[in-house]
Design a protein around this motif. Structure first.
Motif, short mmCIF file in Angstrom:
data_model
loop_
_atom_site.label_atom_id
_atom_site.label_comp_id
_atom_site.label_asym_id
_atom_site.label_seq_id
_atom_site.Cartn_x
_atom_site.Cartn_y
_atom_site.Cartn_z
N LYS A 7 -98.13 1.35 -15.02
CA LYS A 7 -97.91 1.13 -13.60
C LYS A 7 -98.59 -0.13 -13.09
CE LYS A 7 -97.26 6.01 -12.40
NZ LYS A 7 -97.72 7.14 -11.55
N LYS A 8 -99.83 -0.34 -13.51
CA LYS A 8 -100.58 -1.49 -13.02
C LYS A 8 -99.94 -2.80 -13.49
CE LYS A 8 -105.26 -3.34 -12.62
NZ LYS A 8 -106.70 -3.14 -12.98
N HIS A 9 -99.56 -2.84 -14.77
CA HIS A 9 -98.94 -4.05 -15.31
C HIS A 9 -97.59 -4.31 -14.65
CE1 HIS A 9 -97.04 -6.42 -18.80
NE2 HIS A 9 -97.84 -7.23 -18.15
N PHE A 10 -96.83 -3.25 -14.44
CA PHE A 10 -95.52 -3.37 -13.79
C PHE A 10 -95.69 -3.91 -12.37
CE2 PHE A 10 -91.50 -0.97 -12.29
CZ PHE A 10 -90.72 -2.10 -12.51
N ALA A 11 -96.67 -3.39 -11.66
CA ALA A 11 -96.92 -3.86 -10.29
C ALA A 11 -97.32 -5.33 -10.29
CB ALA A 11 -98.01 -3.02 -9.65
N THR A 12 -98.11 -5.73 -11.28
CA THR A 12 -98.53 -7.13 -11.39
C THR A 12 -97.34 -8.04 -11.63
OG1 THR A 12 -100.70 -6.50 -12.26
CG2 THR A 12 -99.97 -8.75 -12.69
N LEU A 13 -96.45 -7.61 -12.53
CA LEU A 13 -95.26 -8.41 -12.84
C LEU A 13 -94.33 -8.50 -11.63
CD1 LEU A 13 -94.40 -7.20 -16.46
CD2 LEU A 13 -95.32 -9.43 -15.79
N GLU A 18 -92.04 -11.88 -7.66
CA GLU A 18 -91.56 -11.72 -6.28
C GLU A 18 -90.39 -10.75 -6.16
OE1 GLU A 18 -93.00 -16.16 -4.85
OE2 GLU A 18 -90.86 -15.80 -5.16
N VAL A 19 -90.52 -9.62 -6.84
CA VAL A 19 -89.54 -8.54 -6.69
C VAL A 19 -90.27 -7.25 -6.32
CG1 VAL A 19 -87.77 -9.49 -8.21
CG2 VAL A 19 -89.62 -8.15 -9.21
N TRP A 20 -91.35 -7.41 -5.56
CA TRP A 20 -92.18 -6.26 -5.21
C TRP A 20 -91.45 -5.23 -4.34
CZ3 TRP A 20 -93.77 -11.36 -4.14
CH2 TRP A 20 -93.36 -11.84 -2.90
N GLY A 21 -90.37 -5.65 -3.69
CA GLY A 21 -89.65 -4.73 -2.82
C GLY A 21 -88.72 -3.80 -3.56
N TYR A 22 -88.53 -4.03 -4.87
CA TYR A 22 -87.60 -3.19 -5.64
C TYR A 22 -88.24 -1.84 -5.92
CZ TYR A 22 -84.09 -1.85 -9.06
OH TYR A 22 -83.09 -1.19 -9.74
N SER A 23 -87.57 -0.75 -5.51
CA SER A 23 -88.20 0.56 -5.61
C SER A 23 -87.33 1.63 -6.26
CB SER A 23 -88.60 1.04 -4.20
OG SER A 23 -87.46 1.10 -3.36
N ASP A 24 -86.25 1.23 -6.94
CA ASP A 24 -85.38 2.20 -7.59
C ASP A 24 -86.05 2.69 -8.88
OD1 ASP A 24 -83.47 3.71 -8.79
OD2 ASP A 24 -81.85 2.25 -8.60
N LYS A 25 -86.66 3.85 -8.82
CA LYS A 25 -87.43 4.36 -9.96
C LYS A 25 -86.55 4.63 -11.17
CE LYS A 25 -91.13 6.39 -7.18
NZ LYS A 25 -91.89 7.63 -6.86
N SER A 26 -85.28 4.95 -10.94
CA SER A 26 -84.40 5.27 -12.06
C SER A 26 -84.11 4.04 -12.92
CB SER A 26 -83.08 5.85 -11.54
OG SER A 26 -82.37 4.89 -10.77
N SER A 27 -84.31 2.85 -12.37
CA SER A 27 -84.04 1.62 -13.11
C SER A 27 -85.31 0.84 -13.44
CB SER A 27 -83.09 0.72 -12.30
OG SER A 27 -81.85 1.35 -12.08
N ILE A 34 -87.11 -6.63 -18.45
CA ILE A 34 -86.69 -7.98 -18.10
C ILE A 34 -87.88 -8.84 -17.67
CG2 ILE A 34 -85.43 -9.31 -16.35
CD1 ILE A 34 -83.25 -7.12 -16.51
N LEU A 35 -88.75 -8.28 -16.84
CA LEU A 35 -89.91 -9.04 -16.38
C LEU A 35 -90.84 -9.39 -17.54
CD1 LEU A 35 -90.80 -7.21 -13.03
CD2 LEU A 35 -89.57 -9.37 -13.34
N ASN A 36 -90.97 -8.47 -18.48
CA ASN A 36 -91.78 -8.75 -19.66
C ASN A 36 -91.20 -9.91 -20.46
OD1 ASN A 36 -94.24 -7.39 -20.26
ND2 ASN A 36 -93.13 -5.45 -20.39
N LYS A 37 -89.89 -9.92 -20.62
CA LYS A 37 -89.24 -11.00 -21.37
C LYS A 37 -89.44 -12.34 -20.67
CE LYS A 37 -85.31 -10.41 -23.51
NZ LYS A 37 -83.90 -10.06 -23.86
N LEU A 38 -89.25 -12.35 -19.37
CA LEU A 38 -89.45 -13.59 -18.63
C LEU A 38 -90.89 -14.06 -18.72
CD1 LEU A 38 -87.34 -12.90 -15.40
CD2 LEU A 38 -86.72 -14.35 -17.33
N ASP A 39 -91.81 -13.13 -18.67
CA ASP A 39 -93.23 -13.48 -18.74
C ASP A 39 -93.60 -14.06 -20.10
OD1 ASP A 39 -95.48 -13.44 -16.94
OD2 ASP A 39 -96.45 -12.06 -18.34
N GLN A 40 -92.84 -13.68 -21.11
CA GLN A 40 -93.06 -14.21 -22.46
C GLN A 40 -92.16 -15.40 -22.75
OE1 GLN A 40 -92.65 -10.88 -25.22
NE2 GLN A 40 -93.74 -9.55 -23.80
N ARG A 41 -91.48 -15.88 -21.71
CA ARG A 41 -90.58 -17.03 -21.80
C ARG A 41 -89.47 -16.81 -22.82
NH1 ARG A 41 -92.81 -17.35 -17.74
NH2 ARG A 41 -93.75 -19.16 -16.74
#
Length: 251
Positions: A7-13, A18-27, A34-41
Protein backbone atom coordinates in the motif's frame (compact mmCIF):
# COMPACT_ATOMS: atom_id res chain seq x y z
CA UNK A 1 -6.97 -3.20 -2.94
CA UNK A 2 -5.37 -6.57 -3.57
CA UNK A 3 -3.57 -7.72 -0.46
CA UNK A 4 -0.32 -8.47 -2.31
CA UNK A 5 0.12 -4.82 -3.36
CA UNK A 6 2.33 -2.83 -0.96
CA UNK A 7 0.00 0.00 0.00
CA UNK A 8 2.71 2.48 0.93
CA UNK A 9 4.72 1.89 -2.25
CA UNK A 10 1.58 2.08 -4.38
CA UNK A 11 0.61 5.37 -2.75
CA UNK A 12 4.12 6.72 -3.38
CA UNK A 13 3.97 5.76 -7.06
CA UNK A 14 0.50 7.25 -7.51
CA UNK A 15 1.73 10.51 -6.04
CA UNK A 16 4.95 10.50 -8.06
CA UNK A 17 3.13 9.95 -11.36
CA UNK A 18 0.21 12.22 -10.47
CA UNK A 19 -2.60 9.66 -10.55
CA UNK A 20 -3.42 9.96 -6.85
CA UNK A 21 -7.10 10.49 -7.63
CA UNK A 22 -7.53 7.00 -9.10
CA UNK A 23 -9.51 4.92 -6.61
CA UNK A 24 -10.89 1.89 -8.49
CA UNK A 25 -9.73 -0.89 -6.16
CA UNK A 26 -10.71 -3.62 -8.62
CA UNK A 27 -8.06 -2.35 -11.06
CA UNK A 28 -5.33 -1.55 -8.56
CA UNK A 29 -3.15 -4.44 -9.71
CA UNK A 30 -3.15 -3.16 -13.30
CA UNK A 31 -2.20 0.36 -12.30
CA UNK A 32 0.44 -0.79 -9.82
CA UNK A 33 2.07 -2.99 -12.46
CA UNK A 34 2.12 -0.16 -14.99
CA UNK A 35 3.52 2.39 -12.54
CA UNK A 36 6.25 -0.04 -11.53
CA UNK A 37 7.24 -0.51 -15.17
CA UNK A 38 7.35 3.22 -15.80
CA UNK A 39 9.38 3.73 -12.65
CA UNK A 40 11.89 1.20 -13.95
CA UNK A 41 11.90 2.95 -17.34
CA UNK A 42 10.40 -0.07 -19.08
CA UNK A 43 8.17 0.24 -22.15
CA UNK A 44 4.48 -0.49 -21.78
CA UNK A 45 2.67 -3.11 -23.80
CA UNK A 46 0.02 -1.80 -26.23
CA UNK A 47 -2.76 -3.21 -24.07
CA UNK A 48 -1.33 -1.42 -21.01
CA UNK A 49 -1.30 1.87 -22.87
CA UNK A 50 -4.87 1.20 -24.04
CA UNK A 51 -5.91 0.47 -20.46
CA UNK A 52 -4.51 3.79 -19.23
CA UNK A 53 -6.40 5.59 -21.97
CA UNK A 54 -9.62 3.71 -21.22
CA UNK A 55 -9.32 4.64 -17.53
CA UNK A 56 -8.83 8.31 -18.49
CA UNK A 57 -5.38 8.39 -16.89
CA UNK A 58 -3.64 9.90 -19.91
CA UNK A 59 -4.50 13.59 -20.12
CA UNK A 60 -2.80 15.28 -23.05
CA UNK A 61 -4.30 18.59 -21.94
CA UNK A 62 -2.97 18.47 -18.38
CA UNK A 63 0.02 16.16 -18.99
CA UNK A 64 0.50 14.45 -15.63
CA UNK A 65 3.86 12.84 -15.00
CA UNK A 66 2.54 9.41 -16.00
CA UNK A 67 1.95 10.90 -19.47
CA UNK A 68 5.32 12.59 -19.90
CA UNK A 69 7.24 9.63 -18.44
CA UNK A 70 5.62 7.25 -20.91
CA UNK A 71 6.61 9.49 -23.81
CA UNK A 72 10.19 9.90 -22.55
CA UNK A 73 10.58 6.13 -22.47
CA UNK A 74 9.15 5.78 -25.98
CA UNK A 75 11.30 8.62 -27.31
CA UNK A 76 14.43 7.03 -25.88
CA UNK A 77 13.50 3.68 -27.41
CA UNK A 78 13.06 5.08 -30.93
CA UNK A 79 16.18 7.19 -30.62
CA UNK A 80 18.18 4.10 -29.67
CA UNK A 81 16.58 2.12 -32.49
CA UNK A 82 17.74 4.76 -34.94
CA UNK A 83 21.28 4.54 -33.60
CA UNK A 84 21.14 0.74 -33.71
CA UNK A 85 19.63 0.29 -37.17
CA UNK A 86 20.17 3.58 -39.00
CA UNK A 87 16.50 3.50 -40.02
CA UNK A 88 15.50 7.17 -40.28
CA UNK A 89 11.81 6.34 -39.86
CA UNK A 90 12.56 6.04 -36.15
CA UNK A 91 13.36 9.76 -36.01
CA UNK A 92 9.83 11.14 -36.55
CA UNK A 93 8.57 8.72 -33.88
CA UNK A 94 11.28 9.73 -31.43
CA UNK A 95 10.68 13.40 -32.15
CA UNK A 96 6.93 13.10 -31.66
CA UNK A 97 7.40 11.43 -28.29
CA UNK A 98 9.97 14.00 -27.14
CA UNK A 99 7.50 16.72 -28.02
CA UNK A 100 4.77 14.98 -26.02
CA UNK A 101 7.22 14.83 -23.13
CA UNK A 102 7.57 18.63 -23.35
CA UNK A 103 11.09 18.39 -24.73
CA UNK A 104 10.82 20.11 -28.09
CA UNK A 105 14.47 21.14 -27.98
CA UNK A 106 15.50 17.49 -27.75
CA UNK A 107 13.17 16.72 -30.65
CA UNK A 108 14.88 19.31 -32.82
CA UNK A 109 18.36 18.17 -31.85
CA UNK A 110 17.60 14.75 -33.33
CA UNK A 111 17.45 16.18 -36.84
CA UNK A 112 19.49 19.38 -36.59
CA UNK A 113 22.36 17.88 -38.58
CA UNK A 114 20.27 15.70 -40.84
CA UNK A 115 20.35 16.66 -44.52
CA UNK A 116 16.67 16.07 -45.16
CA UNK A 117 16.74 17.29 -48.75
CA UNK A 118 19.24 14.55 -49.64
CA UNK A 119 16.94 11.75 -48.47
CA UNK A 120 15.37 9.89 -51.40
CA UNK A 121 12.06 8.90 -49.79
CA UNK A 122 9.73 11.90 -50.15
CA UNK A 123 7.25 10.61 -47.58
CA UNK A 124 10.04 10.34 -45.01
CA UNK A 125 11.31 13.80 -45.93
CA UNK A 126 7.82 15.16 -45.36
CA UNK A 127 7.46 13.40 -42.01
CA UNK A 128 10.81 14.73 -40.80
CA UNK A 129 10.01 18.27 -41.92
CA UNK A 130 6.58 18.13 -40.30
CA UNK A 131 7.90 16.93 -36.96
CA UNK A 132 10.55 19.65 -37.00
CA UNK A 133 7.82 22.16 -37.75
CA UNK A 134 5.80 20.89 -34.82
CA UNK A 135 8.80 21.23 -32.52
CA UNK A 136 9.44 24.78 -33.71
CA UNK A 137 5.80 25.54 -32.99
CA UNK A 138 6.21 24.15 -29.47
CA UNK A 139 9.10 26.57 -28.99
CA UNK A 140 7.00 29.45 -30.37
CA UNK A 141 9.21 29.83 -33.44
CA UNK A 142 6.18 30.00 -35.69
CA UNK A 143 7.87 31.31 -38.84
CA UNK A 144 10.30 28.39 -38.81
CA UNK A 145 7.38 26.05 -38.17
CA UNK A 146 5.59 27.44 -41.23
CA UNK A 147 8.67 26.98 -43.42
CA UNK A 148 8.93 23.35 -42.34
CA UNK A 149 5.23 22.69 -42.96
CA UNK A 150 5.32 24.18 -46.45
CA UNK A 151 8.48 22.24 -47.26
CA UNK A 152 6.80 19.05 -46.04
CA UNK A 153 3.84 19.69 -48.35
CA UNK A 154 6.22 20.20 -51.25
CA UNK A 155 7.97 16.92 -50.48
CA UNK A 156 4.78 14.85 -50.15
CA UNK A 157 1.46 16.64 -50.82
CA UNK A 158 -0.68 13.62 -49.87
CA UNK A 159 0.13 13.59 -46.16
CA UNK A 160 -2.44 15.38 -44.00
CA UNK A 161 0.00 16.18 -41.19
CA UNK A 162 1.65 19.32 -42.60
CA UNK A 163 -1.74 20.72 -43.62
CA UNK A 164 -2.95 20.24 -40.06
CA UNK A 165 0.16 22.02 -38.83
CA UNK A 166 -0.50 24.93 -41.19
CA UNK A 167 -4.09 25.15 -39.96
CA UNK A 168 -2.88 25.27 -36.38
CA UNK A 169 -0.33 27.97 -37.17
CA UNK A 170 -2.97 30.14 -38.82
CA UNK A 171 -5.14 29.78 -35.71
CA UNK A 172 -2.12 30.79 -33.62
CA UNK A 173 -1.87 33.95 -35.71
CA UNK A 174 -5.60 34.64 -35.35
CA UNK A 175 -6.34 33.99 -39.03
CA UNK A 176 -9.09 31.46 -38.35
CA UNK A 177 -10.64 31.45 -41.82
CA UNK A 178 -7.31 30.70 -43.47
CA UNK A 179 -6.71 28.06 -40.82
CA UNK A 180 -9.99 26.39 -41.73
CA UNK A 181 -8.91 26.21 -45.36
CA UNK A 182 -5.79 24.32 -44.31
CA UNK A 183 -7.77 22.09 -41.94
CA UNK A 184 -10.19 21.25 -44.76
CA UNK A 185 -7.26 20.26 -46.96
CA UNK A 186 -6.02 18.03 -44.15
CA UNK A 187 -9.45 16.38 -43.82
CA UNK A 188 -9.48 15.64 -47.55
CA UNK A 189 -6.15 13.86 -47.10
CA UNK A 190 -7.26 11.66 -44.24
CA UNK A 191 -7.16 13.77 -41.09
CA UNK A 192 -10.03 13.44 -38.63
CA UNK A 193 -12.02 16.24 -36.97
CA UNK A 194 -10.43 15.11 -33.71
CA UNK A 195 -7.02 16.08 -35.11
CA UNK A 196 -8.36 19.57 -35.74
CA UNK A 197 -9.94 19.76 -32.29
CA UNK A 198 -6.68 18.73 -30.64
CA UNK A 199 -4.84 21.55 -32.39
CA UNK A 200 -7.54 24.07 -31.52
CA UNK A 201 -7.29 23.00 -27.87
CA UNK A 202 -3.57 23.71 -27.94
CA UNK A 203 -4.21 27.17 -29.35
CA UNK A 204 -6.85 27.87 -26.70
CA UNK A 205 -4.59 26.64 -23.92
CA UNK A 206 -1.80 29.03 -24.92
CA UNK A 207 -4.04 32.02 -25.66
CA UNK A 208 -4.85 34.84 -23.27
CA UNK A 209 -8.40 35.54 -22.11
CA UNK A 210 -9.21 37.96 -24.94
CA UNK A 211 -7.88 35.62 -27.63
CA UNK A 212 -9.84 32.74 -26.14
CA UNK A 213 -13.00 34.80 -26.28
CA UNK A 214 -12.42 35.76 -29.91
CA UNK A 215 -11.73 32.17 -30.93
CA UNK A 216 -14.76 30.84 -29.05
CA UNK A 217 -17.01 33.44 -30.68
CA UNK A 218 -15.70 32.53 -34.13
CA UNK A 219 -16.16 28.80 -33.67
CA UNK A 220 -19.61 29.01 -32.10
CA UNK A 221 -20.78 31.32 -34.87
CA UNK A 222 -19.48 28.89 -37.45
CA UNK A 223 -21.11 25.81 -35.90
CA UNK A 224 -22.54 26.04 -32.39
CA UNK A 225 -23.20 22.30 -32.15
CA UNK A 226 -19.88 21.16 -33.57
CA UNK A 227 -17.91 23.41 -31.23
CA UNK A 228 -20.06 23.38 -28.10
CA UNK A 229 -17.13 21.71 -26.32
CA UNK A 230 -15.07 24.91 -26.61
CA UNK A 231 -16.83 26.82 -23.83
CA UNK A 232 -16.59 23.84 -21.47
CA UNK A 233 -12.91 23.46 -22.27
CA UNK A 234 -12.20 27.14 -21.61
CA UNK A 235 -14.16 26.96 -18.34
CA UNK A 236 -12.01 24.01 -17.22
CA UNK A 237 -8.81 25.90 -18.07
CA UNK A 238 -9.97 29.01 -16.23
CA UNK A 239 -10.98 26.96 -13.19
CA UNK A 240 -7.62 25.21 -13.13
CA UNK A 241 -5.82 28.54 -13.45
CA UNK A 242 -7.81 29.96 -10.53
CA UNK A 243 -7.05 26.89 -8.40
CA UNK A 244 -3.33 27.18 -9.13
CA UNK A 245 -3.38 30.88 -8.28
CA UNK A 246 -5.15 30.10 -5.02
CA UNK A 247 -2.57 27.46 -4.09
CA UNK A 248 0.28 29.83 -4.89
CA UNK A 249 -1.29 32.57 -2.79
CA UNK A 250 -1.84 30.23 0.16
CA UNK A 251 1.84 29.31 0.14
Amino acid sequence: MNEDIPKKHFATLKSKYEVWGYSDKSSSRSLYTILNKLDQRKRLEPEEFAWLASEDLFHRDHQPKIFTTYHKIEATFYEQEYKRTGNKWNLPSASSHWRSANQAKRALELTDNLKIDQIKNNKLKSALSTTRGGAFRDRRQLDKAENCALQAIEYFPNSHHPYTLMGALCYEWGDYEKGDIWFDKAIKRGASPRDQDAEIKRVIKQADKEERGNLMAYLLKKDSQRYKWVKKYIDVLEKKKAEQASKTKSH
